[in-house]
Write a protein that holds these residues in place. Structure first.
Motif, PDB file in Angstrom:
ATOM      1  N   HIS A 292      14.108  -2.686 -20.085  1.00  0.00           N
ATOM      2  CA  HIS A 292      13.509  -1.418 -19.630  1.00  0.00           C
ATOM      3  C   HIS A 292      14.540  -0.285 -19.721  1.00  0.00           C
ATOM      4  CE1 HIS A 292      11.758   1.524 -16.763  1.00  0.00           C
ATOM      5  NE2 HIS A 292      12.951   1.528 -16.196  1.00  0.00           N
ATOM      6  N   TYR A 293      15.737  -0.555 -19.207  1.00  0.00           N
ATOM      7  CA  TYR A 293      16.769   0.496 -19.238  1.00  0.00           C
ATOM      8  C   TYR A 293      17.294   0.745 -20.646  1.00  0.00           C
ATOM      9  CZ  TYR A 293      16.661   0.792 -14.199  1.00  0.00           C
ATOM     10  OH  TYR A 293      16.242   1.002 -12.913  1.00  0.00           O
ATOM     11  N   ALA A 294      17.376  -0.312 -21.462  1.00  0.00           N
ATOM     12  CA  ALA A 294      17.826  -0.131 -22.845  1.00  0.00           C
ATOM     13  C   ALA A 294      16.856   0.781 -23.593  1.00  0.00           C
ATOM     14  CB  ALA A 294      17.942  -1.488 -23.539  1.00  0.00           C
ATOM     15  N   ALA A 295      15.555   0.640 -23.270  1.00  0.00           N
ATOM     16  CA  ALA A 295      14.541   1.465 -23.939  1.00  0.00           C
ATOM     17  C   ALA A 295      14.459   2.864 -23.324  1.00  0.00           C
ATOM     18  CB  ALA A 295      13.184   0.774 -23.844  1.00  0.00           C
ATOM     19  N   GLY A 296      15.171   3.093 -22.235  1.00  0.00           N
ATOM     20  CA  GLY A 296      15.112   4.398 -21.565  1.00  0.00           C
ATOM     21  C   GLY A 296      13.799   4.601 -20.833  1.00  0.00           C
ATOM     22  N   GLY A 297      13.208   3.494 -20.369  1.00  0.00           N
ATOM     23  CA  GLY A 297      11.916   3.572 -19.665  1.00  0.00           C
ATOM     24  C   GLY A 297      10.951   2.575 -20.273  1.00  0.00           C
ATOM     25  N   THR A 298       9.769   2.488 -19.669  1.00  0.00           N
ATOM     26  CA  THR A 298       8.783   1.520 -20.164  1.00  0.00           C
ATOM     27  C   THR A 298       7.579   2.248 -20.748  1.00  0.00           C
ATOM     28  OG1 THR A 298       9.438  -0.261 -18.670  1.00  0.00           O
ATOM     29  CG2 THR A 298       7.158  -0.282 -19.443  1.00  0.00           C
TER      30      THR A 298
ATOM     31  N   LEU B 189       8.980   9.072 -21.467  1.00  0.00           N
ATOM     32  CA  LEU B 189       8.809  10.529 -21.546  1.00  0.00           C
ATOM     33  C   LEU B 189       8.494  11.138 -20.180  1.00  0.00           C
ATOM     34  CD1 LEU B 189       6.622  10.617 -24.790  1.00  0.00           C
ATOM     35  CD2 LEU B 189       9.109  10.807 -24.600  1.00  0.00           C
ATOM     36  N   ASN B 190       8.678  10.356 -19.132  1.00  0.00           N
ATOM     37  CA  ASN B 190       8.381  10.882 -17.796  1.00  0.00           C
ATOM     38  C   ASN B 190       9.290  12.082 -17.494  1.00  0.00           C
ATOM     39  OD1 ASN B 190       8.299  11.255 -14.873  1.00  0.00           O
ATOM     40  ND2 ASN B 190       7.171   9.319 -14.840  1.00  0.00           N
ATOM     41  N   PRO B 191       8.699  13.264 -17.248  1.00  0.00           N
ATOM     42  CA  PRO B 191       9.529  14.470 -17.058  1.00  0.00           C
ATOM     43  C   PRO B 191      10.419  14.419 -15.811  1.00  0.00           C
ATOM     44  CG  PRO B 191       7.206  14.917 -16.573  1.00  0.00           C
ATOM     45  CD  PRO B 191       7.263  13.541 -17.168  1.00  0.00           C
ATOM     46  N   PHE B 192      10.122  13.526 -14.898  1.00  0.00           N
ATOM     47  CA  PHE B 192      10.921  13.449 -13.662  1.00  0.00           C
ATOM     48  C   PHE B 192      11.996  12.369 -13.747  1.00  0.00           C
ATOM     49  CE2 PHE B 192       6.554  14.747 -12.464  1.00  0.00           C
ATOM     50  CZ  PHE B 192       6.838  16.066 -12.159  1.00  0.00           C
ATOM     51  N   LYS B 193      12.116  11.742 -14.908  1.00  0.00           N
ATOM     52  CA  LYS B 193      13.047  10.621 -15.073  1.00  0.00           C
ATOM     53  C   LYS B 193      14.495  11.075 -14.931  1.00  0.00           C
ATOM     54  CE  LYS B 193      13.983   9.002 -19.140  1.00  0.00           C
ATOM     55  NZ  LYS B 193      13.969   8.372 -20.481  1.00  0.00           N
ATOM     56  N   SER B 194      15.301  10.212 -14.308  1.00  0.00           N
ATOM     57  CA  SER B 194      16.720  10.515 -14.148  1.00  0.00           C
ATOM     58  C   SER B 194      17.413  10.648 -15.506  1.00  0.00           C
ATOM     59  CB  SER B 194      17.381   9.376 -13.350  1.00  0.00           C
ATOM     60  OG  SER B 194      18.779   9.409 -13.541  1.00  0.00           O
ATOM     61  N   ASN B 195      18.365  11.570 -15.575  1.00  0.00           N
ATOM     62  CA  ASN B 195      19.131  11.746 -16.821  1.00  0.00           C
ATOM     63  C   ASN B 195      19.967  10.531 -17.172  1.00  0.00           C
ATOM     64  OD1 ASN B 195      18.193  14.293 -17.338  1.00  0.00           O
ATOM     65  ND2 ASN B 195      19.814  15.292 -16.125  1.00  0.00           N
ATOM     66  N   PHE B 196      20.188   9.665 -16.171  1.00  0.00           N
ATOM     67  CA  PHE B 196      20.985   8.473 -16.451  1.00  0.00           C
ATOM     68  C   PHE B 196      20.179   7.402 -17.189  1.00  0.00           C
ATOM     69  CE2 PHE B 196      23.271  10.002 -12.526  1.00  0.00           C
ATOM     70  CZ  PHE B 196      24.383  10.461 -13.220  1.00  0.00           C
ATOM     71  N   VAL B 197      18.867   7.538 -17.186  1.00  0.00           N
ATOM     72  CA  VAL B 197      18.023   6.553 -17.884  1.00  0.00           C
ATOM     73  C   VAL B 197      17.707   7.119 -19.272  1.00  0.00           C
ATOM     74  CG1 VAL B 197      15.954   5.107 -17.735  1.00  0.00           C
ATOM     75  CG2 VAL B 197      17.088   5.843 -15.651  1.00  0.00           C
ATOM     76  N   ARG B 198      18.735   7.086 -20.118  1.00  0.00           N
ATOM     77  CA  ARG B 198      18.595   7.688 -21.444  1.00  0.00           C
ATOM     78  C   ARG B 198      18.248   6.659 -22.504  1.00  0.00           C
ATOM     79  NH1 ARG B 198      23.302  10.969 -19.894  1.00  0.00           N
ATOM     80  NH2 ARG B 198      24.636   9.332 -20.746  1.00  0.00           N
ATOM     81  N   GLY B 199      18.453   5.397 -22.191  1.00  0.00           N
ATOM     82  CA  GLY B 199      18.290   4.350 -23.201  1.00  0.00           C
ATOM     83  C   GLY B 199      19.586   4.159 -23.965  1.00  0.00           C
TER      84      GLY B 199
ATOM     85  N   ASN C 252      13.883   8.581 -10.352  1.00  0.00           N
ATOM     86  CA  ASN C 252      12.739   8.127 -11.145  1.00  0.00           C
ATOM     87  C   ASN C 252      13.341   7.455 -12.377  1.00  0.00           C
ATOM     88  OD1 ASN C 252      10.892   8.263 -13.425  1.00  0.00           O
ATOM     89  ND2 ASN C 252       9.591   9.607 -12.210  1.00  0.00           N
ATOM     90  N   ASN C 253      12.958   6.208 -12.625  1.00  0.00           N
ATOM     91  CA  ASN C 253      13.575   5.488 -13.739  1.00  0.00           C
ATOM     92  C   ASN C 253      12.650   5.273 -14.929  1.00  0.00           C
ATOM     93  OD1 ASN C 253      11.895   3.439 -12.967  1.00  0.00           O
ATOM     94  ND2 ASN C 253      13.494   1.931 -12.574  1.00  0.00           N
ATOM     95  N   GLY C 254      11.564   6.043 -14.980  1.00  0.00           N
ATOM     96  CA  GLY C 254      10.700   5.982 -16.157  1.00  0.00           C
ATOM     97  C   GLY C 254       9.862   4.718 -16.251  1.00  0.00           C
ATOM     98  N   LEU C 255       9.495   4.187 -15.098  1.00  0.00           N
ATOM     99  CA  LEU C 255       8.703   2.951 -15.105  1.00  0.00           C
ATOM    100  C   LEU C 255       7.254   3.221 -15.504  1.00  0.00           C
ATOM    101  CD1 LEU C 255       9.025  -0.067 -14.429  1.00  0.00           C
ATOM    102  CD2 LEU C 255       8.438   0.477 -12.062  1.00  0.00           C
ATOM    103  N   TYR C 256       6.741   4.391 -15.147  1.00  0.00           N
ATOM    104  CA  TYR C 256       5.336   4.723 -15.440  1.00  0.00           C
ATOM    105  C   TYR C 256       5.225   6.182 -15.896  1.00  0.00           C
ATOM    106  CZ  TYR C 256       4.151   0.490 -12.801  1.00  0.00           C
ATOM    107  OH  TYR C 256       4.047  -0.804 -12.364  1.00  0.00           O
ATOM    108  N   ASN C 257       4.058   6.467 -16.443  1.00  0.00           N
ATOM    109  CA  ASN C 257       3.701   7.845 -16.783  1.00  0.00           C
ATOM    110  C   ASN C 257       2.216   7.839 -17.113  1.00  0.00           C
ATOM    111  OD1 ASN C 257       3.620  10.492 -17.586  1.00  0.00           O
ATOM    112  ND2 ASN C 257       4.912  10.247 -19.401  1.00  0.00           N
ATOM    113  N   VAL C 258       1.397   7.640 -16.100  1.00  0.00           N
ATOM    114  CA  VAL C 258      -0.012   7.319 -16.360  1.00  0.00           C
ATOM    115  C   VAL C 258      -0.845   8.503 -16.837  1.00  0.00           C
ATOM    116  CG1 VAL C 258      -0.092   5.329 -14.792  1.00  0.00           C
ATOM    117  CG2 VAL C 258      -0.620   7.602 -13.898  1.00  0.00           C
ATOM    118  N   ASP C 259      -0.363   9.711 -16.601  1.00  0.00           N
ATOM    119  CA  ASP C 259      -1.163  10.865 -17.031  1.00  0.00           C
ATOM    120  C   ASP C 259      -0.458  11.721 -18.073  1.00  0.00           C
ATOM    121  OD1 ASP C 259       0.834  11.955 -15.498  1.00  0.00           O
ATOM    122  OD2 ASP C 259      -0.489  13.208 -14.263  1.00  0.00           O
TER     123      ASP C 259
END
Lengths: 309, 386
Positions: B322-328, B341-351, B261-268
């Motif tokens: 997107h990756y520099a920001a650690g997600g969108t 802030l997606n809780p399932f986001k990979s630890n590698f997508v830290r920004g 999961n790369n933090g592309l969404y977090n709709v809820d």
């Protein structure tokens, strides 16, 4: 091949070493199937009406197909009889098991391809499972679906010939399995028109580093309904009660924008692709078929959809 | 000089160590033959190939013809090539492709370069391990319909092919002594063999890997260093010769599937992705698989825009930002929510903090993965256009 099957049938029914003797006493066996809605026969040219929460809903039947396997016929004393099913384009036998395809719909009337968005029905029709049986039949039991060993054989078969008929239908490519039962239909109710898709099939079949099912014998969720009913005749008539199958549904399903695939909201329809977590309609459908929603196992006593007629 | 040393270390990081040992064992004659048949360059391992579909020249050639054959769709309007164009490294340039009956697919069409080397196929399916199984999906799928060879029309489509003497002869050549005419499995075996031969290993980056230090510009080499560094973290998901860690080859036939999961969404606010594309969870039902997708290969990435599983990013710069920001973080619209802030986001997508110049360098490096030979190779082209 035939001999192998006879021996297997003997092992299952405990008929001993005299299996070749009663050849003359074998009599025709037939399970003939029809689709009904509250007793009335329904089909491509006979739609049904069910009661939805907001009023009557017309169901135009587009496609009704299902596999039948592990057929056992019992006499009045509850003994399993010797049963020798025919081989034909709708009935296949191999060392991995035997299976028949029942297809109650052609491409006429509501079964014409243009009546629903995702039509897939075939022209060919087969309403019965036939063979020879060694005595008077009082009760039959069978499984609705492709047996797991046969599914494994077919799913992993990448020989040039490929799947033999009737296993060349109802494949579920994304799930790496077969569907056991397909019921597609149009929905016309107080809230408008839509489509209905009820696809019951095995899930959790994917492989572990290798192809699906090469590392194990069966899928994680088998989802094959079971049937066990009194028929009182070796020519038995069995009905699939489609109104029972749809009982309790609200005929409301997610509606997606056809161009953007964004969820627009809800509209008329039914969606069950055996995904219990994301498709609430499946809970009712599985319950009507006697499938345990917890693990995909099934009990014949819970199956209210397949009935003697 | 120091830059050159750094780059060498970087290549080792990205491509992984230990491969030299494997390469020292003498290649068998069969391996050499296979390498030639599939066009596998020396700096690639051989792909893993299932034993029931050994590639042959005739099978690959049949697969090429079928790949571009519109008779292989239910309504004869599309072929595999409709959504996989060679000039675009076999992606299609669209956000999401439309199937033969006009239904929009929920996922972006991916490039096919080096598809033989993936652990799993498609964006989010942990069960699809071989091309043979994967190819059943676009051929047979009823939802969404792609080529639309659904039960009601499939036999008719196969009969169309069989009735054409030239096509029939190609089947006979590809499957000598098999008999049985044109079957679905023969179609699948031939298409798989063709796709397996789609190997892209002639980019400037490949020449650099093979020792041509001038093959990359100084800016691209800077980009390579950043790509392989712990600040940008790109290589953790896009390392290896495939530029995706969802990798397998003949020496490593049974790797674990990989999804992130790369933090592309977090709709809820609790990690949910839009219902139209939630990733692996759609198959497994496991809440922790929300938004989990297979890392795509970055080979020819310049040509395979738009990006992400739903084609929601138009440019490579969008992706890097997107990756520099650690997600969108989406502040408005139907998918509003903070993907960072997606809780399932990979630890590698830290920004990470990066200058515009650094982002330019990484982007330049990514463009060095374009393989001009691959996108113009007549072995992969539409035979009708020859």
């Amino acid at each position: 091949m035939k001999k192998t099957f006879l021996v297997l049938a003997c092992l299952a029914s405990g008929c001993g070493d005299d299996s070749t003797e009663p050849e003359e006493s074998m009599q025709p066996f037939e399970l003939s199937f029809s689709a009904i809605a509250s007793e009335a026969m329904v089909g491509c040219n006979s739609p049904m009406t069910v009661e939805g929460p907001e009023g009557p809903v017309r169901i135009g039947i587009s496609d009704v197909r299902f596999y039948v396997s592990d057929v056992v016929a019992f006499d009045a004393d509850g003994n399993a009889l010797e049963l020798d099913l025919d081989e034909n384009p709708f009935q296949y036998r191999s060392d991995a098991g035997e299976v028949a395809l029942v297809d109650l719909t052609d491409r006429s009337g509501d079964c014409a391809p243009e009546t629903i968005d995702f039509a897939e029905g075939t022209e060919r029709v087969n309403e019965s499972v036939t063979g020879l049986v060694s005595g008077d039949v009082d009760r039959v039991s069978f499984v609705v679906g492709v047996p797991q060993p046969l599914m494994k054989a077919v799913v992993t078969d990448f020989t040039a010939e490929g799947a033999p008929s009737p296993l060349n239908e109802m494949h579920w490519s994304w799930a790496l399995a077969h569907r056991h039962l397909v019921f597609n239909f149009s929905v016309q109710g107080p809230a408008g028109d839509g489509d209905g898709y009820v696809h019951v099939g095995s899930l959790e079949c994917g492989g572990d580093g290798v192809r699906a099912l090469t590392d194990r014998g069966e899928c994680g969720r088998i989802n094959s309904p079971r049937v066990d009913i009194e028929v009182g005749s070796s020519r038995a008539e069995i009905a699939v009660d489609l109104s029972t199958l749809l009982e309790g549904l609200d005929f409301v399903a997610p509606v997606y924008d056809p161009t953007t695939f964004e969820l627009l909201g809800e509209g008329p329809g039914v969606e069950c692709h055996s995904g219990l977590d994301t498709q609430p309609d499946c809970v009712n459908v599985f319950e009507a078929l006697g499938i345990d929603t917890a693990d995909g196992s099934a009990e014949a006593s819970g199956n209210r959809t397949f009935v003697s007629r | 000089m120091s830059r050159r040393i750094l780059c060498a270390a970087c290549v080792a990081t990205i491509l992984g160590c230990g491969s030299e040992e494997e390469q020292t064992s003498p290649a068998s004659a069969a391996d050499v033959e296979l390498r030639t048949l599939l066009g596998v360059p020396e700096h690639f391992q051989l792909p893993w190939i299932p034993s029931d579909n050994p590639p042959t020249a005739a099978r690959i050639e049949l697969g090429r013809h079928l790949f571009y054959d519109e008779r292989l769709s239910g309504n004869q309007t599309q072929s595999c090539g409709s959504c996989h164009e060679q000039a675009l490294a076999f992606a299609d340039g669209k956000q999401r492709p439309q199937g033969s009956t006009g239904v929009l697919h929920p996922r972006n069409s991916q490039g096919l370069a080096n598809a033989a080397y993936f652990t799993t196929l498609t964006w989010a399916n942990d069960g699809l391990r071989t091309l043979e199984e994967q190819i059943r999906v676009p051929l047979l799928s009823d939802r969404p319909i792609e080529l639309g060879l659904v039960d009601g029309v499939r036999e008719e489509a196969l009969a169309r092919l069989e009735a054409d003497p030239v096509t029939f002869a190609r089947f006979e050549e590809a499957f000598p002594n098999a008999g049985g005419g044109v079957t679905l499995n023969k179609v699948i075996l031939a298409l798989s063999s063709f796709v397996r031969s789609m190997i892209s290993g002639s980019s400037r980056f490949d020449r650099y890997v093979q020792g041509d230090t001038e093959a990359l510009t100084p800016q691209e080499r800077d980009g390579l260093v950043l790509f392989g560094g712990e600040r940008f973290e790109c290589f953790h998901c896009h390392g290896g010769i495939l530029m995706s860690v969802s990798y397998r080859d003949a020496n490593n036939p049974d790797p674990n599937p990989i999804f992130f999961n790369n933090g592309l969404y977090n709709v809820d606010g609790q990690g949910a992705y839009p219902e139209s594309g939630q990733g692996l969870i759609e198959l497994t039902g496991d809440p922790s698989d929300m938004g989990a997708f297979r890392p795509p290969s970055l080979r020819n990435i310049e040509l395979t825009a738009p990006y992400m599983h739903d084609g929601s990013f138009e440019t490579l710069r969008d992706v890097l930002e997107h990756y520099a920001a650690g997600g969108t973080n989406r502040t408005e619209g139907p998918h509003a929510g903070d993907g960072r802030l997606n809780p399932f986001k990979s630890n590698f997508v830290r920004g990470f903090n990066a200058t515009e110049e650094e982002l330019d360098s990484v982007e330049a490096f990514l463009r060095s993965l374009t393989d001009e030979e691959f996108v113009s190779d007549p072995r992969f082209s539409d035979p009708e256009e020859e």
